[in-house]
Design a protein around this motif. Structure first.
Motif, PDB file in Angstrom:
ATOM      1  N   ASP A   1     -20.483 -19.725  61.872  1.00  0.00           N
ATOM      2  CA  ASP A   1     -20.456 -18.726  62.937  1.00  0.00           C
ATOM      3  C   ASP A   1     -19.056 -18.546  63.499  1.00  0.00           C
ATOM      4  O   ASP A   1     -18.643 -17.428  63.825  1.00  0.00           O
ATOM      5  N   GLN A   2     -18.318 -19.635  63.616  1.00  0.00           N
ATOM      6  CA  GLN A   2     -16.956 -19.533  64.137  1.00  0.00           C
ATOM      7  C   GLN A   2     -16.033 -18.844  63.138  1.00  0.00           C
ATOM      8  O   GLN A   2     -15.164 -18.062  63.521  1.00  0.00           O
ATOM      9  N   LEU A   3     -16.213 -19.135  61.862  1.00  0.00           N
ATOM     10  CA  LEU A   3     -15.409 -18.462  60.834  1.00  0.00           C
ATOM     11  C   LEU A   3     -15.663 -16.957  60.853  1.00  0.00           C
ATOM     12  O   LEU A   3     -14.750 -16.146  60.680  1.00  0.00           O
ATOM     13  N   ARG A   4     -16.923 -16.608  61.091  1.00  0.00           N
ATOM     14  CA  ARG A   4     -17.284 -15.189  61.168  1.00  0.00           C
ATOM     15  C   ARG A   4     -16.697 -14.552  62.434  1.00  0.00           C
ATOM     16  O   ARG A   4     -16.150 -13.451  62.397  1.00  0.00           O
ATOM     17  N   GLU A   5     -16.797 -15.261  63.551  1.00  0.00           N
ATOM     18  CA  GLU A   5     -16.352 -14.714  64.833  1.00  0.00           C
ATOM     19  C   GLU A   5     -14.832 -14.561  64.908  1.00  0.00           C
ATOM     20  O   GLU A   5     -14.326 -13.529  65.351  1.00  0.00           O
ATOM     21  N   PHE A   6     -14.111 -15.582  64.475  1.00  0.00           N
ATOM     22  CA  PHE A   6     -12.665 -15.580  64.666  1.00  0.00           C
ATOM     23  C   PHE A   6     -11.877 -15.027  63.477  1.00  0.00           C
ATOM     24  O   PHE A   6     -10.731 -14.601  63.646  1.00  0.00           O
ATOM     25  N   PHE A   7     -12.455 -15.056  62.270  1.00  0.00           N
ATOM     26  CA  PHE A   7     -11.709 -14.620  61.085  1.00  0.00           C
ATOM     27  C   PHE A   7     -12.442 -13.581  60.242  1.00  0.00           C
ATOM     28  O   PHE A   7     -11.905 -13.128  59.238  1.00  0.00           O
ATOM     29  N   LYS A   8     -13.685 -13.264  60.629  1.00  0.00           N
ATOM     30  CA  LYS A   8     -14.505 -12.331  59.836  1.00  0.00           C
ATOM     31  C   LYS A   8     -14.668 -12.835  58.401  1.00  0.00           C
ATOM     32  O   LYS A   8     -14.685 -12.063  57.442  1.00  0.00           O
ATOM     33  N   LEU A   9     -14.811 -14.155  58.253  1.00  0.00           N
ATOM     34  CA  LEU A   9     -14.995 -14.782  56.953  1.00  0.00           C
ATOM     35  C   LEU A   9     -16.419 -15.291  56.808  1.00  0.00           C
ATOM     36  O   LEU A   9     -16.998 -15.812  57.754  1.00  0.00           O
ATOM     37  N   GLU A  10     -16.979 -15.142  55.605  1.00  0.00           N
ATOM     38  CA  GLU A  10     -18.323 -15.624  55.310  1.00  0.00           C
ATOM     39  C   GLU A  10     -18.240 -16.889  54.453  1.00  0.00           C
ATOM     40  O   GLU A  10     -17.290 -17.079  53.682  1.00  0.00           O
ATOM     41  N   VAL A  11     -19.253 -17.724  54.571  1.00  0.00           N
ATOM     42  CA  VAL A  11     -19.300 -18.980  53.824  1.00  0.00           C
ATOM     43  C   VAL A  11     -20.146 -18.828  52.569  1.00  0.00           C
ATOM     44  O   VAL A  11     -21.236 -18.242  52.606  1.00  0.00           O
ATOM     45  N   ALA A  12     -19.629 -19.348  51.461  1.00  0.00           N
ATOM     46  CA  ALA A  12     -20.367 -19.369  50.196  1.00  0.00           C
ATOM     47  C   ALA A  12     -20.529 -20.825  49.765  1.00  0.00           C
ATOM     48  O   ALA A  12     -19.536 -21.525  49.573  1.00  0.00           O
ATOM     49  N   VAL A  13     -21.758 -21.284  49.643  1.00  0.00           N
ATOM     50  CA  VAL A  13     -22.021 -22.676  49.278  1.00  0.00           C
ATOM     51  C   VAL A  13     -22.228 -22.774  47.772  1.00  0.00           C
ATOM     52  O   VAL A  13     -23.144 -22.157  47.216  1.00  0.00           O
ATOM     53  N   VAL A  14     -21.376 -23.549  47.115  1.00  0.00           N
ATOM     54  CA  VAL A  14     -21.474 -23.757  45.673  1.00  0.00           C
ATOM     55  C   VAL A  14     -22.153 -25.096  45.423  1.00  0.00           C
ATOM     56  O   VAL A  14     -21.711 -26.138  45.924  1.00  0.00           O
ATOM     57  N   ALA A  15     -23.226 -25.073  44.666  1.00  0.00           N
ATOM     58  CA  ALA A  15     -23.964 -26.304  44.379  1.00  0.00           C
ATOM     59  C   ALA A  15     -23.091 -27.253  43.566  1.00  0.00           C
ATOM     60  O   ALA A  15     -22.240 -26.825  42.787  1.00  0.00           O
ATOM     61  N   PRO A  16     -23.276 -28.576  43.721  1.00  0.00           N
ATOM     62  CA  PRO A  16     -22.477 -29.537  42.946  1.00  0.00           C
ATOM     63  C   PRO A  16     -22.786 -29.452  41.462  1.00  0.00           C
ATOM     64  O   PRO A  16     -23.894 -29.073  41.063  1.00  0.00           O
ATOM     65  N   ASN A  17     -21.810 -29.807  40.643  1.00  0.00           N
ATOM     66  CA  ASN A  17     -22.003 -29.779  39.198  1.00  0.00           C
ATOM     67  C   ASN A  17     -23.078 -30.777  38.776  1.00  0.00           C
ATOM     68  O   ASN A  17     -23.888 -30.507  37.898  1.00  0.00           O
ATOM     69  N   THR A  18     -23.061 -31.938  39.430  1.00  0.00           N
ATOM     70  CA  THR A  18     -24.073 -32.967  39.187  1.00  0.00           C
ATOM     71  C   THR A  18     -24.755 -33.271  40.512  1.00  0.00           C
ATOM     72  O   THR A  18     -24.068 -33.476  41.512  1.00  0.00           O
ATOM     73  N   PRO A  19     -26.076 -33.277  40.559  1.00  0.00           N
ATOM     74  CA  PRO A  19     -26.775 -33.510  41.830  1.00  0.00           C
ATOM     75  C   PRO A  19     -26.314 -34.797  42.513  1.00  0.00           C
ATOM     76  O   PRO A  19     -26.051 -35.809  41.851  1.00  0.00           O
ATOM     77  N   CYS A  20     -26.197 -34.749  43.820  1.00  0.00           N
ATOM     78  CA  CYS A  20     -25.787 -35.917  44.597  1.00  0.00           C
ATOM     79  C   CYS A  20     -26.953 -36.903  44.696  1.00  0.00           C
ATOM     80  O   CYS A  20     -28.059 -36.534  45.102  1.00  0.00           O
ATOM     81  N   ILE A  21     -26.711 -38.162  44.312  1.00  0.00           N
ATOM     82  CA  ILE A  21     -27.769 -39.182  44.382  1.00  0.00           C
ATOM     83  C   ILE A  21     -27.441 -40.244  45.438  1.00  0.00           C
ATOM     84  O   ILE A  21     -28.054 -41.310  45.462  1.00  0.00           O
ATOM     85  N   ARG A  22     -26.469 -39.933  46.286  1.00  0.00           N
ATOM     86  CA  ARG A  22     -26.122 -40.867  47.359  1.00  0.00           C
ATOM     87  C   ARG A  22     -27.323 -41.073  48.289  1.00  0.00           C
ATOM     88  O   ARG A  22     -28.056 -40.126  48.586  1.00  0.00           O
ATOM     89  N   LYS A  23     -27.521 -42.293  48.740  1.00  0.00           N
ATOM     90  CA  LYS A  23     -28.623 -42.603  49.654  1.00  0.00           C
ATOM     91  C   LYS A  23     -28.085 -42.665  51.083  1.00  0.00           C
ATOM     92  O   LYS A  23     -27.335 -43.577  51.437  1.00  0.00           O
ATOM     93  N   ASP A  24     -28.477 -41.674  51.879  1.00  0.00           N
ATOM     94  CA  ASP A  24     -28.037 -41.608  53.269  1.00  0.00           C
ATOM     95  C   ASP A  24     -29.127 -42.185  54.167  1.00  0.00           C
ATOM     96  O   ASP A  24     -30.210 -41.595  54.306  1.00  0.00           O
ATOM     97  N   GLU A  25     -28.854 -43.322  54.764  1.00  0.00           N
ATOM     98  CA  GLU A  25     -29.847 -43.984  55.605  1.00  0.00           C
ATOM     99  C   GLU A  25     -29.842 -43.412  57.020  1.00  0.00           C
ATOM    100  O   GLU A  25     -28.875 -42.786  57.456  1.00  0.00           O
ATOM    101  N   ALA A  26     -30.928 -43.649  57.738  1.00  0.00           N
ATOM    102  CA  ALA A  26     -31.003 -43.257  59.143  1.00  0.00           C
ATOM    103  C   ALA A  26     -30.033 -44.104  59.957  1.00  0.00           C
ATOM    104  O   ALA A  26     -29.692 -45.230  59.577  1.00  0.00           O
ATOM    105  N   ASP A  27     -29.581 -43.553  61.078  1.00  0.00           N
ATOM    106  CA  ASP A  27     -28.669 -44.289  61.950  1.00  0.00           C
ATOM    107  C   ASP A  27     -29.297 -45.602  62.410  1.00  0.00           C
ATOM    108  O   ASP A  27     -30.516 -45.682  62.638  1.00  0.00           O
ATOM    109  N   ARG A  28     -28.468 -46.609  62.567  1.00  0.00           N
ATOM    110  CA  ARG A  28     -28.904 -47.870  63.158  1.00  0.00           C
ATOM    111  C   ARG A  28     -28.321 -47.916  64.571  1.00  0.00           C
ATOM    112  O   ARG A  28     -27.096 -47.984  64.737  1.00  0.00           O
ATOM    113  N   VAL A  29     -29.195 -47.853  65.548  1.00  0.00           N
ATOM    114  CA  VAL A  29     -28.780 -47.664  66.931  1.00  0.00           C
ATOM    115  C   VAL A  29     -29.053 -48.915  67.754  1.00  0.00           C
ATOM    116  O   VAL A  29     -30.133 -49.526  67.645  1.00  0.00           O
TER     117      VAL A  29
END
Length: 764
Positions: free
Chosen positions: A380-408
């Motif tokens: 939204d900020q890129l659009r508001e301040f620069f009139k630029l749009e975001v293009a998301v390119v999928a990774p060449n190989t799927p990400c298999i990283r394991k992201d755990e929940a926060d430990r609080v």
């Protein structure tokens, strides 16, 4: 404070920011070109190097550009660009900000796009980086590709001479940090001879780490300063006076940690130290200002958190990156106050001759595109301040990283005890660990705690940032423990098993690189950048954040929404969905506050930038035409009628350019004074922005006639026009100039503090 209407508008705007979902560009039309590009591959492979270069020189169609670029990469680097890199390059050619995951090859993607922009007639191309290291590294790395494609490539760093800069900018593609490019632009704006310029126009910018440059750095003013007579420094005296003051006795710190005020006892102590003066008397306003700024430096700015002291200088720490903020200084006397606090001589600030914010500089390019691993959050900020749009390119190989929940945990002490135990556990197995901390002090404290457990960690922070690439490159080594501020080697690959990948299989079997965050950052993007150091190109990896409810982010933005008695395990680990929501809420509010401050700052910058551009256009006419000579012929007829045209042109141009530059510097100083005091007018229920415009616009309108009047007056004073030199008329430019960036005042303006207060009251 501001009127309710303004505050309500801020609250509504921030609430929309928190609730609005991001939108991205549909890449399917570009992906449809991939079969045609691949179909050209066999024919292109049969070309000799010379034939490839010749073909590249006449390529116009996207399919041909991509096919030739891919083959040049194969021959020059031994790397065949993946389809996702080709799609990324096509999106850059379409003027988008491309989001590509860490390790997906953005550097090569940018090179393919730069080639395409040059062939499309959009050159020269500047690849704008975040620092000198990346500018030089990427230019030299990609040079074989550019050479095969028939393009020239150069790079600029802070150490580059004017001639080296001119040669680099003469290339088809130039790699340069955004600050160096901006400084070169500012210097070019003050030349008195066109031949002295180093840049040759701002056509296309490919912005690397686009979220950092276009959003985090957007408000940063780049400054060209000149030498001025040294005046007595009142801040050093003030620093001596406040050095012995104590919190809660002599001064009080506000709840948000962004302001401090003297108590009655503290005020009496200060006034006595200054000779028994009344500090609030009008004649002592300068000393009052110096005392206030010295108190802020003494009470609120922390060594090894906000800044470090190295080589007898104060160096600011960039809170978004954890790196040294190169050539950066705080405004409004705060820099001198911190230098005085640390017993150092004040560094020269100088008179501002010209300035442009990063955002305004980027806007000067005819074509802008960019790439980063985290763009969606700021879409939204890129659009508001620069009139630029975001293009998301999928990774060449799927990400298999394991992201755990926060430990609080409730306290920082409990959090850090659990954090050290987790690192020890992983280290005993040999799994490499990368820990991200929020500041220099935290990184050193954690390293000390690990040392007590027999683990000698590699520490990377602002104090040794010159070793960043080498330290981070080995963070994936078997058994390695690396503790880093959030800089974490952005732009440098972390390969499993180390830079030579010797133990890759062994490390992969252990789960890959384990990334641990010590506390959440104000920005989700920074946290995601840290997570993204693991799981590169399909590698295994893991990530987790350890958070304390005492953390500044949580306490400041979620303290009033946390449950009083959260659910927790016997070991102190909190397991309460309400707490998880509150932490996410705190980050969203912090991001909303940043967005609103950006928006507010930009409102002021717009009018200044419009004025700068208008005056720059007038200056360009003076520099490249005879407009001033013609004006003098009309107004000083008796003195110009017998003069040689060439002499009149030389003299009139030098006089006019001097007065344009002199009056602009004076105008900038005036605008700074207006900006500093304008929020006081809000006490009268006036809109500060309207008040700023009310002062800034008439002042600029008076500038043009004043330039002409001073030019005529100076010319009329000349006795011997034919032999005149600028110094004869005391038109002496600064004996020395230098450049720096103005760091955000960490305490903000009064309006910034209001925005923060509004942010704390917002609910999802």
């Amino acid at each position: 404070m501001l009127t309710m209407g303004v505050a309500d508008r801020m609250k509504i705007g921030m609430r929309k920011f928190l609730q609005r979902p991001g939108t991205t560009v549909d890449l399917r039309p570009l992906e449809k070109l991939l079969p045609d590009i691949e179909a050209r591959e066999e024919a292109v492979q049969e070309l000799s190097d010379a034939e490839l270069t010749e073909a590249a020189g006449s390529a116009e169609e996207l399919v041909e550009i991509c096919a030739l670029g891919r083959e040049a990469a194969v021959r020059g680097l031994g790397q065949r660009p993946y389809d996702v890199q080709v799609v990324g390059a096509l999106a850059l050619l379409a003027g988008k900000v491309v989001e590509m995951a860490t390790g997906e090859g953005k550097t090569l993607t940018a090179a393919l796009a730069a080639f395409g922009h040059v062939r499309a007639g959009n050159g020269p191309v500047h690849v704008l980086t975040v620092n000198d290291y990346l500018a030089r590294r990427d230019a030299e790395w990609m040079e074989p590709v550019y050479t095969l494609l028939g393009l020239t490539v150069g790079w600029v760093t802070e150490a580059s001479t004017p001639e080296e800069r001119r040669e680099a900018y003469a290339c088809d593609v130039t790699y340069v940090s955004v600050s160096e490019a901006g400084f070169d632009y500012l210097r070019d704006q003050l030349v008195t001879d066109v031949a002295d310029r180093v840049q040759r126009g701002l056509a296309t910018a490919i912005v690397d780490e686009a979220d950092s440059i276009l959003i985090d750095e957007a408000r940063v003013p780049m400054v060209l300063a000149g030498a001025v007579p040294i005046e007595q420094d009142p801040v050093h005296q003030a620093a001596t006076v406040v050095r012995g003051l104590k919190n809660h006795r002599d001064f009080e710190i506000a709840d948000d940690g962004r302001s401090a005020a003297l108590t009655s006892r503290g005020l009496a102590t200060v006034e006595a130290a200054l000779g028994g003066i009344d500090l609030y008397d009008e004649e002592h306003v300068g000393q009052l200002s110096a005392i206030n700024v010295a108190l802020h430096a003494h009470a609120l700015l922390r060594r090894d958190v906000d800044y470090i002291v190295r080589n007898k200088t104060v160096e600011l720490v960039d809170e978004m990156r954890g790196r040294i903020a190169q050539r950066r200084r705080w405004p409004d006397g705060l820099q001198a106050a911190v230098e005085a606090k640390e017993g150092l001589d004040a560094s020269a600030e100088g008179e501002v001759l010209n300035t442009v914010t990063v955002q305004s500089y980027i806007a000067l390019y005819k074509n802008v595109c960019g790439m980063t691993a985290t763009a969606v959050y700021v879409g939204d900020q890129l659009r508001e301040f620069f009139k630029l749009e975001v293009a998301v390119v999928a990774p060449n190989t799927p990400c298999i990283r394991k992201d755990e929940a926060d430990r609080v945990y409730m306290t920082k002490e409990e959090r850090d005890e659990a954090l050290v135990a987790e690192i020890v556990k992983a280290h005993e197995r040999g799994r490499p660990v990368l820990v991200g901390t929020l500041d220099v002090h935290a990184s050193e404290s954690l390293a000390k705690a690990l040392s007590a457990e027999g683990i000698e960690a590699n520490v990377l922070n602002a104090k040794n940032d010159h070793e960043e690439a080498s330290i981070i490159a080995e963070a994936g080594t078997f058994g390695a423990v690396t503790v880093s501020t959030q800089m974490a080697g952005r732009g440098v690959d972390i390969r499993l098993g180390g830079s030579d990948e010797h133990d890759k299989a062994k490390v992969a079997k252990l789960g890959g690189l384990y990334v641990i965050g010590q506390g959440r950052h104000d920005s989700r993007r920074v946290d995601d950048q840290l997570r993204g150091r693991a799981g590169r190109q399909g590698d295994p990896g893991g990530s987790v954040f350890f958070v304390a409810l005492e953390d500044e982010l949580v306490a400041r933005h979620a303290g009033d929404v946390l449950p009083r008695s959260p659910k927790m395990n016997f070991d102190g680990l909190i397991t309460d969905d309400r707490v998880d929501w509150a932490i996410g809420h705190a980050q969203r509010v912090a991001e909303g506050v940043h967005h609103e401050i950006h928006r507010n700052t930009w409102r002021y910058s717009v009018v200044i930038e419009q004025q700068r551009v208008a005056l720059a256009e007038r200056r360009e006419r003076v520099l490249t035409s005879t407009v001033t000579a013609l004006m003098l012929i009309e107004r000083v007829t008796d003195k110009t009628e017998d003069l040689d045209d060439e002499i009149l042109d030389r003299v009139s141009r030098n006089i006019a350019l001097f007065h344009i530059d002199r009056l602009w510097a004076e105008h900038l100083a005036y605008l700074n004074e207006v900006r500093e005091g304008v929020h006081l007018r809000a006490l009268g229920r006036l809109d500060p922005l309207d008040e700023f415009h009310r002062a800034a616009v008439p002042a600029f309108n008076d500038l043009i006639p004043e330039i002409e009047e001073r030019t005529v007056a100076t010319f009329e004073e000349i006795e011997d026009v034919e032999n005149w030199q600028p110094e004869d008329g005391k038109l002496v430019r600064p004996s020395a100039t230098w450049t720096y960036l103005v760091h955000d005042n960490p305490f903000g303006s009064e309006l910034d503090r209001l925005i923060s207060a509004v942010g704390r009251r917002i609910r999802d």
